[in-house]
Enzyme design. Structure first.
Site, mmCIF file in Angstrom:
data_model
loop_
_atom_site.group_PDB
_atom_site.id
_atom_site.type_symbol
_atom_site.label_atom_id
_atom_site.label_comp_id
_atom_site.label_asym_id
_atom_site.label_seq_id
_atom_site.Cartn_x
_atom_site.Cartn_y
_atom_site.Cartn_z
ATOM 1 N N TYR A 10 -2.738 10.482 -0.001
ATOM 2 C CA TYR A 10 -3.384 10.153 1.286
ATOM 3 C C TYR A 10 -2.358 9.836 2.354
ATOM 4 C CZ TYR A 10 -2.556 5.062 1.058
ATOM 5 O OH TYR A 10 -1.976 3.810 1.050
ATOM 6 N N LYS B 285 2.716 8.562 -1.930
ATOM 7 C CA LYS B 285 1.569 7.870 -1.331
ATOM 8 C C LYS B 285 0.315 8.374 -2.037
ATOM 9 C CE LYS B 285 0.134 6.144 3.176
ATOM 10 N NZ LYS B 285 0.439 4.746 2.853
ATOM 11 N N GLU C 206 8.713 -4.416 -1.415
ATOM 12 C CA GLU C 206 7.965 -4.166 -0.178
ATOM 13 C C GLU C 206 6.682 -4.989 -0.195
ATOM 14 O OE1 GLU C 206 6.625 -0.079 0.150
ATOM 15 O OE2 GLU C 206 6.154 0.032 -1.987
ATOM 16 N N LEU D 109 7.533 2.812 -0.863
ATOM 17 C CA LEU D 109 7.140 3.934 -0.006
ATOM 18 C C LEU D 109 8.074 3.956 1.202
ATOM 19 C CD1 LEU D 109 4.904 6.160 0.479
ATOM 20 C CD2 LEU D 109 3.957 4.528 2.121
HETATM 21 C C1 LIG Z 1 2.949 0.494 -0.264
HETATM 22 C C2 LIG Z 1 3.211 0.777 1.196
HETATM 23 N N1 LIG Z 1 4.449 0.575 1.686
HETATM 24 C C3 LIG Z 1 4.737 0.801 2.986
HETATM 25 C C4 LIG Z 1 3.766 1.250 3.854
HETATM 26 C C5 LIG Z 1 4.147 1.505 5.313
HETATM 27 O O1 LIG Z 1 4.193 2.881 5.531
HETATM 28 P P1 LIG Z 1 3.899 3.479 6.974
HETATM 29 O O2 LIG Z 1 4.891 2.816 7.911
HETATM 30 O O3 LIG Z 1 4.128 4.952 6.819
HETATM 31 O O4 LIG Z 1 2.497 3.125 7.305
HETATM 32 C C6 LIG Z 1 2.460 1.497 3.391
HETATM 33 C C7 LIG Z 1 1.437 2.028 4.355
HETATM 34 N N2 LIG Z 1 0.107 1.828 4.009
HETATM 35 C C8 LIG Z 1 -0.868 2.403 4.878
HETATM 36 C C9 LIG Z 1 -0.763 1.918 6.293
HETATM 37 O O5 LIG Z 1 -2.072 1.471 6.667
HETATM 38 N N3 LIG Z 1 -2.877 1.493 5.543
HETATM 39 C C10 LIG Z 1 -2.230 2.015 4.464
HETATM 40 O O6 LIG Z 1 -2.652 2.126 3.335
HETATM 41 C C11 LIG Z 1 2.174 1.261 2.040
HETATM 42 O O7 LIG Z 1 0.926 1.475 1.541
#
Ligand SMILES: Cc1ncc(COP(=O)(O)O)c(CN[C@@H]2CONC2=O)c1O
Length: 280
Positions: free
Chosen positions: A30, A143, A175, A199
């Site tokens: 996703y 992701k 993270e 991620l």
């Molecule tokens: C585990 C994880 N780490 C880092 C990030 C930050 O990545 P981005 O800067 O590319 O958003 C996300 C984003 N998660 C998305 C962001 O909003 N909702 C989500 O599930 C994430 O799920």
């Protein structure tokens, strides 16, 4: 309207099969893309990551990414999305329940929009976080829809009156449950290297660009939970939370207990980046 396979349809016209592999196995990938002023923010980078995530789980998209990009632009326009998010998901498809890959199943692409304002209160005042063990698998760079580890971590934060859980694996901060984590110590930014344990966030990548432009030193090195606890400033980053100060961790204030100067400098640079890329 929503995107269902390759068509924009009303949500009422669609349903998900009980043997969809995303539903039964979390077998899919996703993305979440932010929209400002009706324009997607860093869409190409998000779609490139979607393609990589699909490749890493040996999933072929049912049509070219360029076609998906145009469908998403049409979806944003048809839904008059000025400020909000676009959620995109690709399932390996529908097949009788069996762990192995289905002989033939068309991967299912869905996408929908959410109107959402910027989280200004959190951005201005900061949020609380708690630390918890990182119990996720070892391919966090993908992701994927396998989010149970993240869900349980996020709920731990909520149970403690906090907004985010900061994950710690073998004493090292990786993270957040759905964010990347940065600390500032003596003026230098530190964040976990982009390997299989986190991620590689798109917002994280924008921060690297902004730190360079602002001449803020940044070190892509691991740091311990103790370093987190003694940091001058801490912030999280994600598509939906942008650059958000963390002012309390496990009930103890971070620095002065308010958003710090380096974090605020990067927030200002981020707002300018939004204007540069979506108002031009
Ligand atoms: C585990 C994880 N780490 C880092 C990030 C930050 O990545 P981005 O800067 O590319 O958003 C996300 C984003 N998660 C998305 C962001 O909003 N909702 C989500 O599930 C994430 O799920």
């Amino acid at each position: 309207m929503i995107l269902y396979d390759e068509r924009l349809v009303s949500r009422e016209e669609t349903d998900i099969d009980i043997e969809d592999r995303a539903y039964q196995f979390g077998d899919g990938v996703y993305e979440m893309i932010r929209v400002y002023h009706g324009r997607p923010f860093y869409m190409d980078e998000h779609l490139a990551r979607l393609e990589r995530s699909a490749t890493e789980i040996r999933l072929s998209l049912p049509y070219p990414i360029t076609r998906l990009k145009q469908l998403l632009l049409d979806l944003i326009q048809q839904n008059h999305l000025e400020e909000g998010n676009v959620y995109i998901q690709v399932s390996r498809g529908v097949a009788p329940r069996y762990h192995g890959f289905p002989e033939q199943a068309r991967p299912l692409v869905i996408a929908y929009t959410q109107h959402a304002k910027r989280p200004l209160a959190e951005l201005n005042h900061g949020i609380k976080a708690v630390t918890t063990e990182d119990i996720r698998w070892l391919r966090c760079d993908i992701k994927s829809l396998n989010l149970l580890g993240a869900v349980l971590a996020k709920q731990t934060a909520i149970d403690h009156g906090a907004k985010e859980a900061i994950l710690v694996r073998d004493g090292i901060v990786t993270e957040g449950s759905s964010t990347n984590i940065f600390i500032i110590k003596d003026g230098t930014l530190h964040t976990h290297p982009a390997n299989h344990l986190i991620l590689n966030g798109i917002t994280r990548q924008v921060i690297f660009k902004l730190a360079d432009e602002c001449e803020i030193p940044i070190s892509e090195t691991t740091f311990s939970k103790e370093a987190l606890e003694s940091a001058d400033e801490v912030f999280l980053s994600s598509t939906t939370m942008e650059i958000c100060p963390i002012v309390e961790i496990d009930g103890r204030p971070v620095g002065q207990g308010v958003p710090g100067p380096v974090t605020k400098q990067l927030q200002e640079a981020f707002v300018n980046e939004i204007k540069r890329t979506t108002l031009a």
